[in-house]
Design a protein around this motif. Sequence first.
Motif, mmCIF file in Angstrom:
data_model
loop_
_atom_site.group_PDB
_atom_site.id
_atom_site.type_symbol
_atom_site.label_atom_id
_atom_site.label_comp_id
_atom_site.label_asym_id
_atom_site.label_seq_id
_atom_site.Cartn_x
_atom_site.Cartn_y
_atom_site.Cartn_z
ATOM 1 N N GLY A 6 -11.634 -8.176 5.307
ATOM 2 C CA GLY A 6 -10.860 -9.530 5.999
ATOM 3 C C GLY A 6 -9.473 -9.482 5.740
ATOM 4 O O GLY A 6 -8.838 -8.527 4.817
ATOM 5 N N GLY A 7 -8.626 -10.516 6.131
ATOM 6 C CA GLY A 7 -7.372 -10.579 5.943
ATOM 7 C C GLY A 7 -6.674 -10.835 4.711
ATOM 8 O O GLY A 7 -5.709 -10.280 4.344
ATOM 9 N N SER A 8 -7.471 -11.498 4.043
ATOM 10 C CA SER A 8 -6.795 -11.967 2.660
ATOM 11 C C SER A 8 -6.798 -10.720 1.644
ATOM 12 O O SER A 8 -6.311 -11.003 0.570
ATOM 13 C CB SER A 8 -7.373 -13.335 2.014
ATOM 14 N N TRP A 9 -7.778 -9.948 1.610
ATOM 15 C CA TRP A 9 -8.074 -8.986 0.754
ATOM 16 C C TRP A 9 -6.773 -7.828 0.838
ATOM 17 O O TRP A 9 -6.741 -7.179 -0.296
ATOM 18 C CB TRP A 9 -9.384 -8.254 0.900
ATOM 19 N N SER A 10 -6.204 -7.416 1.862
ATOM 20 C CA SER A 10 -5.291 -6.407 1.766
ATOM 21 C C SER A 10 -4.228 -6.702 0.963
ATOM 22 O O SER A 10 -3.744 -5.534 0.358
ATOM 23 C CB SER A 10 -5.008 -6.163 3.411
ATOM 24 N N VAL B 79 4.514 5.144 4.338
ATOM 25 C CA VAL B 79 4.741 3.834 5.103
ATOM 26 C C VAL B 79 3.501 3.927 6.224
ATOM 27 O O VAL B 79 2.721 2.758 6.422
ATOM 28 C CB VAL B 79 5.847 3.527 5.690
ATOM 29 N N ALA B 80 3.434 5.154 6.856
ATOM 30 C CA ALA B 80 2.487 5.272 7.897
ATOM 31 C C ALA B 80 0.969 5.028 7.295
ATOM 32 O O ALA B 80 0.190 4.500 7.838
ATOM 33 C CB ALA B 80 2.684 6.597 8.903
ATOM 34 N N LEU B 81 0.782 5.827 6.340
ATOM 35 C CA LEU B 81 -0.462 5.960 5.627
ATOM 36 C C LEU B 81 -0.834 4.465 4.911
ATOM 37 O O LEU B 81 -1.868 3.757 5.093
ATOM 38 C CB LEU B 81 -0.681 6.726 4.521
ATOM 39 N N GLY B 82 0.136 3.817 4.453
ATOM 40 C CA GLY B 82 0.034 2.327 3.977
ATOM 41 C C GLY B 82 -0.583 1.534 5.053
ATOM 42 O O GLY B 82 -1.247 0.481 4.689
ATOM 43 N N THR B 83 0.370 1.384 6.261
ATOM 44 C CA THR B 83 -0.330 0.869 7.301
ATOM 45 C C THR B 83 -1.630 0.937 7.711
ATOM 46 O O THR B 83 -2.327 0.069 8.104
ATOM 47 C CB THR B 83 0.886 1.016 8.575
ATOM 48 N N VAL B 84 -1.976 2.411 7.815
ATOM 49 C CA VAL B 84 -3.505 2.569 8.056
ATOM 50 C C VAL B 84 -4.634 1.862 7.025
ATOM 51 O O VAL B 84 -5.445 1.340 7.522
ATOM 52 C CB VAL B 84 -3.488 4.134 8.334
ATOM 53 N N TYR C 205 -4.610 -2.026 7.402
ATOM 54 C CA TYR C 205 -5.381 -2.283 8.682
ATOM 55 C C TYR C 205 -6.988 -1.912 8.295
ATOM 56 O O TYR C 205 -7.881 -2.541 8.799
ATOM 57 C CB TYR C 205 -5.001 -1.873 10.103
ATOM 58 N N GLY C 206 -7.378 -1.034 7.636
ATOM 59 C CA GLY C 206 -8.467 -0.536 7.305
ATOM 60 C C GLY C 206 -9.227 -1.404 6.401
ATOM 61 O O GLY C 206 -10.334 -2.209 6.622
ATOM 62 N N VAL C 207 -8.303 -2.118 5.399
ATOM 63 C CA VAL C 207 -8.916 -3.162 4.503
ATOM 64 C C VAL C 207 -8.997 -4.376 5.279
ATOM 65 O O VAL C 207 -10.107 -5.066 5.260
ATOM 66 C CB VAL C 207 -8.004 -3.158 3.459
ATOM 67 N N TRP D 223 0.812 -1.152 0.010
ATOM 68 C CA TRP D 223 -0.026 0.024 -0.073
ATOM 69 C C TRP D 223 0.755 1.427 -0.102
ATOM 70 O O TRP D 223 0.599 2.152 -0.894
ATOM 71 C CB TRP D 223 -0.886 0.032 1.142
ATOM 72 N N ALA D 224 2.027 0.945 0.600
ATOM 73 C CA ALA D 224 2.848 2.441 0.815
ATOM 74 C C ALA D 224 3.359 2.593 -0.630
ATOM 75 O O ALA D 224 3.666 3.833 -1.137
ATOM 76 C CB ALA D 224 3.876 2.306 1.756
#
Length: 130
Positions: free
Chosen positions: A99-103, A84-89, A92-94, A23-24
Amino acid sequence: MFTELFPFSFSVDPSAVSGATLWALSLYLAFSPVSDWVTLQLTRWFNFAERSLYLSEEEFEKTRTGRESQNAFWASMFSVLPFVALGTVIHYGVIWGLGGSWSVSLGLLCAVGSGVYELGRRDSQASDSD
């Protein structure tokens, strides 16, 4: 092997690291003018902060080009941190929303899409200048 070096143990979730960094990367590529601006502002701030450490102008000018190059390097390294901070957010938002497999899957899809967009954006800038 590492148990002798570190008396404590910690675990890192590989899917969280890969999802957040994908994501980052996609944010960094999609918003490359913003990343260039952040790098420029950090370079300016590092140069300003380092100038305040010198008392004489002659001593400052002696090694100016080397220090400015080093400041540009560190600015480019630190300019990744907001993404990286925004990608982490977003990761975890996704996870929270889908669900876990989609992110990781969506992060990879967005990174490829952002890379294609960035290539097209740079190509259109090059053809505009011709």
